[in-house]
Design a protein around this motif. Structure first.
Motif, PDB file in Angstrom:
ATOM      1  N   LEU A 127       0.819  -1.213   0.000  1.00 15.52           N
ATOM      2  CA  LEU A 127       0.000   0.000   0.000  1.00 15.52           C
ATOM      3  C   LEU A 127       0.853   1.263   0.000  1.00 15.52           C
ATOM      4  CD1 LEU A 127      -2.673  -1.232   2.543  1.00 15.52           C
ATOM      5  CD2 LEU A 127      -3.195  -0.381   0.241  1.00 15.52           C
ATOM      6  N   SER A 128       1.871   1.303   0.859  1.00 15.80           N
ATOM      7  CA  SER A 128       2.691   2.521   0.940  1.00 15.80           C
ATOM      8  C   SER A 128       3.419   2.778  -0.369  1.00 15.80           C
ATOM      9  CB  SER A 128       3.696   2.406   2.089  1.00 15.80           C
ATOM     10  OG  SER A 128       4.641   1.385   1.849  1.00 15.80           O
ATOM     11  N   SER A 129       3.995   1.730  -0.986  1.00 16.03           N
ATOM     12  CA  SER A 129       4.742   1.924  -2.236  1.00 16.03           C
ATOM     13  C   SER A 129       3.814   2.311  -3.380  1.00 16.03           C
ATOM     14  CB  SER A 129       5.523   0.658  -2.592  1.00 16.03           C
ATOM     15  OG  SER A 129       4.664  -0.456  -2.691  1.00 16.03           O
ATOM     16  N   LEU A 130       2.603   1.785  -3.338  1.00 12.73           N
ATOM     17  CA  LEU A 130       1.613   2.138  -4.351  1.00 12.73           C
ATOM     18  C   LEU A 130       1.315   3.637  -4.318  1.00 12.73           C
ATOM     19  CD1 LEU A 130      -0.630   1.252  -6.401  1.00 12.73           C
ATOM     20  CD2 LEU A 130      -2.120   0.922  -4.424  1.00 12.73           C
ATOM     21  N   ILE A 131       1.079   4.166  -3.128  1.00  9.30           N
ATOM     22  CA  ILE A 131       0.761   5.588  -2.970  1.00  9.30           C
ATOM     23  C   ILE A 131       1.983   6.453  -3.263  1.00  9.30           C
ATOM     24  CG2 ILE A 131       0.063   7.343  -1.288  1.00  9.30           C
ATOM     25  CD1 ILE A 131      -1.569   5.079   0.109  1.00  9.30           C
ATOM     26  N   ILE A 132       3.142   6.064  -2.738  1.00  7.57           N
ATOM     27  CA  ILE A 132       4.350   6.884  -2.908  1.00  7.57           C
ATOM     28  C   ILE A 132       4.807   6.898  -4.366  1.00  7.57           C
ATOM     29  CG2 ILE A 132       6.808   7.005  -2.287  1.00  7.57           C
ATOM     30  CD1 ILE A 132       5.970   5.934   0.507  1.00  7.57           C
ATOM     31  N   ALA A 133       4.659   5.766  -5.052  1.00 10.37           N
ATOM     32  CA  ALA A 133       5.043   5.715  -6.477  1.00 10.37           C
ATOM     33  C   ALA A 133       4.219   6.711  -7.284  1.00 10.37           C
ATOM     34  CB  ALA A 133       4.849   4.307  -7.011  1.00 10.37           C
ATOM     35  N   GLU A 134       2.924   6.776  -6.992  1.00  3.78           N
ATOM     36  CA  GLU A 134       2.067   7.725  -7.710  1.00  3.78           C
ATOM     37  C   GLU A 134       2.400   9.162  -7.311  1.00  3.78           C
ATOM     38  OE1 GLU A 134      -0.459   8.630 -10.623  1.00  3.78           O
ATOM     39  OE2 GLU A 134       0.006   6.569 -10.018  1.00  3.78           O
ATOM     40  N   PHE A 135       2.757   9.369  -6.060  1.00  2.00           N
ATOM     41  CA  PHE A 135       3.145  10.705  -5.580  1.00  2.00           C
ATOM     42  C   PHE A 135       4.376  11.223  -6.344  1.00  2.00           C
ATOM     43  CE2 PHE A 135       6.120  12.758  -2.489  1.00  2.00           C
ATOM     44  CZ  PHE A 135       5.519  14.014  -2.458  1.00  2.00           C
ATOM     45  N   PHE A 136       5.341  10.340  -6.602  1.00  2.17           N
ATOM     46  CA  PHE A 136       6.572  10.755  -7.275  1.00  2.17           C
ATOM     47  C   PHE A 136       6.354  11.062  -8.756  1.00  2.17           C
ATOM     48  CE2 PHE A 136       9.193   9.039  -3.730  1.00  2.17           C
ATOM     49  CZ  PHE A 136      10.051  10.127  -3.598  1.00  2.17           C
ATOM     50  N   LYS A 137       5.299  10.524  -9.343  1.00  7.43           N
ATOM     51  CA  LYS A 137       5.079  10.738 -10.778  1.00  7.43           C
ATOM     52  C   LYS A 137       4.886  12.206 -11.136  1.00  7.43           C
ATOM     53  CE  LYS A 137       3.306   6.179 -12.076  1.00  7.43           C
ATOM     54  NZ  LYS A 137       2.157   5.406 -12.580  1.00  7.43           N
TER      55      LYS A 137
END
Length: 815
Positions: A127-137
């Motif tokens: 869950l955390s990597s899913l959200i953070i990956a989208e944040f970095f985009k």
């Protein structure tokens, strides 16, 4: 390429995630970055807690699940632009739907398997990597989310992880060799087994994820970002003086992390050690701090000991018996049994007599280990050749760690001496042949004291912390506190002593402060304290369990003196100006001395005789050096000396006594001084220090007071009777005057007998010119047969008594 790992505390809130993004962007300026992320702070604990609740048919797991879902959805709304939120919100909800299904299954089956637990515990990182990956985009154009489960293959059984490095390294090299992304967002902790089933790398496994990928790619370093400034000399939550280490070796890091240093997960070092890849531990919130670098060598460390650490959650297993001695294969059977039960041994120690084996294992494995071992040795136990395995609880392992320890002699001696001096009992000891680790098993209650004691011994500027607990804050006590405050800087700078007052008590109130009381405002603190209790005061001092603790008694209370034994048998030193304990029965006096020796505490009472004068110390040194005491003559009452020096038969005797009382030269009950009881106690103490077994009733007393005065019950009555007896005092004075003599209340010890009484002293006698409240002691010995050794000076008064107590405290500090 750089690889960075961020722990849960670095990702606890959206604000912290933004801070993490700045660190990542700084590294992106140098080239591609692999960023490994843990779950949001506290999420993994919640996931496992919900699983346990569901397995126990407790529906409150649903509320925790709902709270966690809300937290992740709010993070999406706060971190990701509105135009991109829909898809991410949908994916987050999908993951929580899967979780909900898993928990429902656990709830309905009333069962939680290891396989299910591993699947559930990995959702936090997903869950955390899913959200953070989208944040970095929004800030990094070419960023991708990497599923670590497609890269890392492992076998996970009972939280013991075995990585298939052949398959894993192949997967990692193939993936990153074919990808040209700028930023790779990777969930830590998660993996899969050989059958493709989701698994995990164990608690703290996000470090391991970063190390596995960094090792496979053979990068120069792996950077681990956490919430502290690297690895510390000791746990900073337990040792306030601990500081971060700049450089340590792989082996030292392995030892420290194995023995409970929470900053680094032990297996993290495995894929990096042989390849010489450095690990840099940094603080997310202080990115400018250099943190700790873990590499092949720690030669940059100048200390012999690198760190002190401990393990809490253990139990000791002990097996012993004559049937073990000289029997080949006994140890093999013992450890083979534990191996077959998949039980890891933390520490091993065996007596050279082969009569016993003692091992430390994890808390939750002790019962299983005992059952298996008792079954293995059932025959020997039945024949009474060995005893059934014993489990010892409430213990911890503490360890000194350092590569350079093997080059320095006497470290174990310093370690055990420091612990012994603070009454920390050692249950078992282990030291590897590499001499990189010295471990000891102690009571769990002593861990904080042990860590602070050893840190003070091995890491701090040669100094010593003394923790004072003071009862009695009247004339003497208040003067002592003033002196401690005034000399605070001097003691630290010149004597390397940090003296803290942690507890105060008078007859009404008591107050404690574990960080030390402010000596500028101690009166206000005491006024706002709790109701005084001698038992609760002692229990609190005992519960604090601090190294170098000293109980200071500034009272004349028999009740408080009765508590000395409790302090001493808990290795708490006692410093007192209260004569009652040392003048009590010889049996009690000797018992207190023995307790001090047995428990490594100090029992000091220099002020019992002569206030601040070094009378007892001088006598003890004479006896210890082999001198023989033949006679002691002394004027030991500053109050009586003051009274008879100032009484000239002009002003009434009772008025002079009132003045002495007002100036603090007498006890609160002046009859104690004038009756000679106080002097009798003092000569009794000196007699005992000289080696005689006398009791107070053995001291002969010549009273100059009337029996009526001696029988009075109040100070008012006492002074009224003194006024009535004025003619008698005038007669005593006149008689001495006619003989060109002075009146002195003299104590004498000779030929094993002691007496006290008023005497006329000729003008040539050393006692004759004794002024004010001075005391004087003459020691006639083998070495001083004709010209005695004389100790002379102020023998009463709050200031000098306080200074004597102060001197005893310093004496303990220098011990």
């Amino acid at each position: 390429m750089n690889i960075l790992k961020f722990g849960g505390s670095s990702l606890a809130t959206p604000e912290r995630i933004r801070l993490v993004s700045k660190t990542v962007e700084n590294y992106l300026a140098q080239g591609p970055v692999i960023a490994v992320f843990s779950a949001f702070g506290g999420v993994t604990n919640d996931l496992l807690r919900m699983a346990d609740l569901a397995a126990n048919e407790d529906v409150t797991y649903k509320h925790i699940l709902e709270t966690n879902e809300k937290r992740h959805l709010e993070a999406v709304r706060e971190l990701i632009p509105v135009t991109n939120q829909s898809a991410v919100l949908s994916q987050v909800k999908t993951q929580f739907n899967k979780l909900e299904t898993l928990y429902e299954g656990v709830y309905l089956l009333n069962e939680l398997s290891d396989k299910t637990k591993h699947v559930i515990s990995g959702f936090g990182e997903i869950l955390s990597s899913l959200i953070i990956a989208e944040f970095f985009k929004s800030s990094v154009q070419n960023s991708v989310l990497v599923d670590a489960r497609e890269l890392i293959v492992c076998k996970n059984q009972n939280e013991k992880v075995q990585v298939n490095y052949q398959k894993t390294n192949k997967n990692v090299l193939e993936y990153f060799g074919s990808s040209q992304a700028e930023l790779y967002v990777v969930p830590g902790f998660v993996a899969r087994n050989d059958q493709g089933v989701p698994s995990t790398l164990g608690r703290g496994g996000s470090d391991f994820t970063a190390a596995i990928i960094g090792g496979a790619l053979q990068l120069d370093k792996v950077l681990i970002y956490t919430d502290v400034n690297g690895m510390f000399t000791a746990n900073p939550n337990l040792v306030s003086q601990a500081y971060s280490l700049k450089h340590i070796s792989y082996e030292e890091a392995m030892e420290l992390s194995h023995f409970g240093a929470k900053v680094l997960y032990p297996p993290t070092l495995q894929p990096l050690l042989e390849k010489g890849i450095e690990i840099h531990i940094r603080n997310t919130f202080k990115p400018e701090d250099p943190g700790t670098i873990i590499s092949k060598s720690s030669k940059k460390n100048f200390r012999w000991v690198t760190g002190i650490t401990h393990i809490d959650s253990i139990k000791l297993l002990n097996i012993e018996g004559s049937g073990m001695v000289g029997i080949p294969g006994f140890s093999k059977r013992f450890f083979e049994t534990l191996y077959q039960e998949n039980i890891n041994v933390v520490l091993i120690t065996q007596a050279s007599s082969e009569h016993s084996i003692c091992v430390a294992v994890k808390d939750d494995e002790a019962a299983q280990a005992k059952e298996a071992l008792d079954e293995t040795f059932e025959l020997e136990i039945g024949l009474k050749k060995i005893k059934p395995v014993e489990i010892e609880e409430n213990v911890s392992v503490i360890a000194l760690v350092g590569d350079r320890m093997k080059s320095h002699h006497g470290l174990s001696g310093k370690m055990f001496s420091a612990l012994g001096n603070n009454n920390i009992n050692i249950r078992a000891i282990a030291q590897g042949s590499s001499e990189r680790n010295i471990s000891a098993v102690i009571a769990k209650k002593d861990v904080t004291k042990a860590l602070n004691t050893l840190h003070e011994q091995f890491f701090e500027v040669p100094s010593k912390e003394l923790n004072l607990f003071i009862t009695g804050v009247g004339n003497v006590g208040s003067k002592l506190l003033d002196q401690l405050k005034k000399q605070e800087s001097y003691l630290l700078e010149k004597l390397r002593l940090k003296v803290r007052v942690l507890g105060l008590s008078n007859s009404r109130k008591m107050v404690f402060n574990e960080n030390g009381l402010d000596l500028e405002n101690w009166e206000s603190a005491l006024d706002h304290g709790v109701k005084a209790s001698k038992m609760q005061f002692f229990e609190h001092v005992k519960e604090l369990n601090l190294r170098n603790s000293i109980f200071v008694d500034n009272t004349a209370s028999a009740e408080i003196a009765g508590w000395y034994k409790n302090y001493l048998e808990n290795s708490i030193s006692v410093v007192t100006c209260n004569k009652i304990a040392c003048a009590d029965s010889y049996e009690n006096y000797e018992h207190l001395q023995n307790l001090a020796r047995e428990y490594g505490a100090s029992f000091l009472y220099e002020t019992n005789v002569g206030a601040g004068l070094p009378i007892i110390d001088t006598l003890q040194n004479l006896v210890a050096s082999g001198d023989q005491i033949h006679k002691i003559q002394a004027v030991l009452s500053g109050s009586l000396n003051f009274v008879f020096n100032n009484y000239k038969a002009e002003e009434p005797f009772y008025k002079v006594v009132e003045t002495a009382m007002a100036e603090g030269y007498t006890e609160p009950d002046p009859k104690i001084d004038l009756s000679g009881v106080d002097v009798a106690r003092k000569i009794l103490i000196l007699a005992r220090e000289a080696g005689l077994k006398l009791e107070l009733e053995d001291i002969e007393r010549d009273n100059f007071l009337s029996q009526e005065c001696l029988d009075s019950t109040t100070n008012e009555e006492f002074f009224r009777l003194l006024e009535k007896d004025e003619p008698d005092f005038k007669e005593l004075y006149t008689s001495a005057k006619q003989s060109n003599a002075e009146l002195k209340y003299v104590a004498q010890l000779e030929n094993g007998k002691a007496r006290v009484g008023l005497q006329e002293v000729g003008e040539q006698h050393p006692f004759a010119n004794l002024s004010g409240s001075d005391n004087i002691v003459l020691f006639f010995t083998d070495r001083y047969p004709d010209q005695p050794l004389i100790v002379k000076g102020a023998g009463a008064g709050a200031d000098v008594t306080a200074s004597g107590i102060f001197a005893d405290i310093i004496r303990i500090g220098k011990k």
